[in-house]
Design a protein around this motif. Structure first.
Motif, PDB file in Angstrom:
ATOM      1  N   ALA A   1       7.502 -33.236  12.339  1.00 48.18           N
ATOM      2  CA  ALA A   1       8.253 -31.988  12.291  1.00 48.18           C
ATOM      3  C   ALA A   1       9.755 -32.230  12.280  1.00 48.18           C
ATOM      4  O   ALA A   1      10.499 -31.595  11.508  1.00 48.18           O
ATOM      5  CB  ALA A   1       7.870 -31.108  13.473  1.00 48.18           C
TER       6      ALA A   1
ATOM      7  N   GLN B   1       7.937 -27.424  11.356  1.00 49.48           N
ATOM      8  CA  GLN B   1       7.626 -28.012  10.057  1.00 49.48           C
ATOM      9  C   GLN B   1       7.558 -26.947   8.965  1.00 49.48           C
ATOM     10  O   GLN B   1       8.162 -27.110   7.883  1.00 49.48           O
ATOM     11  CB  GLN B   1       6.300 -28.763  10.135  1.00 49.48           C
TER      12      GLN B   1
ATOM     13  N   GLU C   1      11.052 -33.471   8.956  1.00 50.04           N
ATOM     14  CA  GLU C   1      11.184 -32.409   7.956  1.00 50.04           C
ATOM     15  C   GLU C   1      12.406 -31.538   8.232  1.00 50.04           C
ATOM     16  O   GLU C   1      13.065 -31.055   7.311  1.00 50.04           O
ATOM     17  CB  GLU C   1       9.912 -31.558   7.927  1.00 50.04           C
TER      18      GLU C   1
END
Length: 384
Positions: A268, A204, A271
């Motif tokens: 995560a 992330q 992103e």
């Protein structure tokens, strides 16, 4: 409330509604904080839920997640507060807190949710990185995101540079991150081990760095880590627990934590896609489905009655026995596991607790965030 387009499923809507209903029971009014955990225990009158302890980390994470809800739902989830008010409360508490991870999360929430970047908190994070002390990988990742959320503050650039260097230098050849930066800060038996959290938070943070700064090396590092954990994902979507930094293999698969399945991996990997990295939507979907399929146990993990998701499916074992054994055997030789361990310590028990951060990250993972003003064009290509 806006769900991401590719995740707009009935299951996700169900989980988001559950989080909004479940969070108020975790609020500790006297401490102005969310609890450490909400534990389910049996009683003669049926199951009882008890909030235990307090956690600044979890309070800040809930503020981040609730910040993506519309105002009325924020107040429903936060016992009458707005997410911005909660973020300001967390920042005030962090000013006198010694936990680097808590300070980082509070600084992140203050900047992103309350739109009030806190120079004192960022300054404390900068002091921690220049002290020479080892840092947990998770804390360092949160510190990097906090600095990225407040690029205009003095010290943010230096903080970003330092944390970027620490993360990239510690990453193993197969993409896996250790538990500490540097890994040598751990004992001989644990230096080669990184847990699932030690992978998703760097993914992330580095993806966010890549998106903000056009940092191709950060994106490549995030991609490499995501590729490895996705290749190792279990057949029913399980995100395994401990990994070997040296060869990227699984050290110990269990417990499987519900928050990894419904929140941390989706957060995560989403992103990463947004930063231009690899697309692992099929892996996210498979991981989410484990909450309903979970071949390890017959008991349901999602409790609509209590508005929570039970924490994990674990082994039947003395405290962390399998993880300790696996750490020692794999330290001697990568991939070496004690024969018969699965039979001696079978999988199946459910941990009947739920922690506020689990529901906070659930909201953060699946709801659209506010557009960030910190674009690559505005910030500049400092680390390409």
């Amino acid at each position: 409330m806006t769900l991401t387009s590719w995740d707009a499923t009935d299951r996700v809507e169900h989980l988001v509604d559950l989080a909004v209903r479940g969070l108020p029971a975790m609020w500790q009014e006297n401490a102005d904080s969310f609890a450490q955990t909400l534990r389910g225990t049996p009683s003669s009158d049926g199951p009882v839920l008890r909030a235990e302890g307090i956690s600044l980390r979890y309070t800040a994470i809930v503020a981040l997640g609730a910040g993506r809800l519309p105002g009325d739902r924020q107040r429903a989830a936060l016992a009458g507060r707005s997410a911005a008010e909660l973020a300001v409360t967390a920042a005030a508490q962090a000013a006198r807190h010694d936990d680097p991870g808590a300070v980082a999360l509070a600084a992140w929430a203050a900047a992103e949710v309350a739109a009030t970047p806190d120079p004192a908190l960022v300054g404390r994070l900068r002091d921690l990185t220049t002290s020479g002390r080892p840092l947990p990988t998770v804390d360092a990742s949160w510190m990097l995101v906090a600095a990225l959320a407040a690029p205009e503050l003095p010290g943010s650039d230096a903080l970003i540079t330092e944390l970027r260097a620490r993360l990239l230098s510690a990453q193993g050849s197969q993409g896996i991150f250790p538990h500490m930066l540097p890994a040598s800060a751990q004992s001989r038996w644990r230096a080669h081990v990184g847990c699932f959290a030690d992978q998703v938070y760097p993914i992330q943070a580095l993806a966010r760095l890549a998106a903000a700064h056009g940092d191709t090396a950060a994106l490549a590092a995030a991609d490499a880590c995501a590729r490895q954990i996705c290749e190792l994902q279990g057949p029913s979507g399980q995100w395994w627990w401990h990994y070997d930094v040296r060869d990227g293999s699984v050290v110990e698969p269990y417990p499987v934590y519900s928050v990894h399945q419904h929140a941390m991996a989706p957060m995560a990997l989403r992103e990463l896609i947004g930063a231009g990295g690899a697309d692992y939507r099929a892996k996210v979907d498979l991981g989410l489905s484990w909450l309903w399929t979970h071949p390890e146990t017959l008991e349901e993990l999602i409790s609509d009655r209590h508005a929570l998701v039970w924490r994990k499916v674990a082994r039947r074992e003395p405290a962390k026995a399998a993880r300790k054994v696996a750490a020692v055997t794999t330290s001697l030789r990568p991939g070496f596991h004690l024969p018969g361990l699965d039979q001696a310590l079978p999988v199946g028990p459910i941990d009947h607790e739920c922690r506020p951060y689990e529901l906070g990250w659930l909201l953060y993972a699946w709801l659209e965030g506010r557009p960030s003003p910190h674009t690559a064009e505005a910030v500049g290509d400092r680390h390409a």
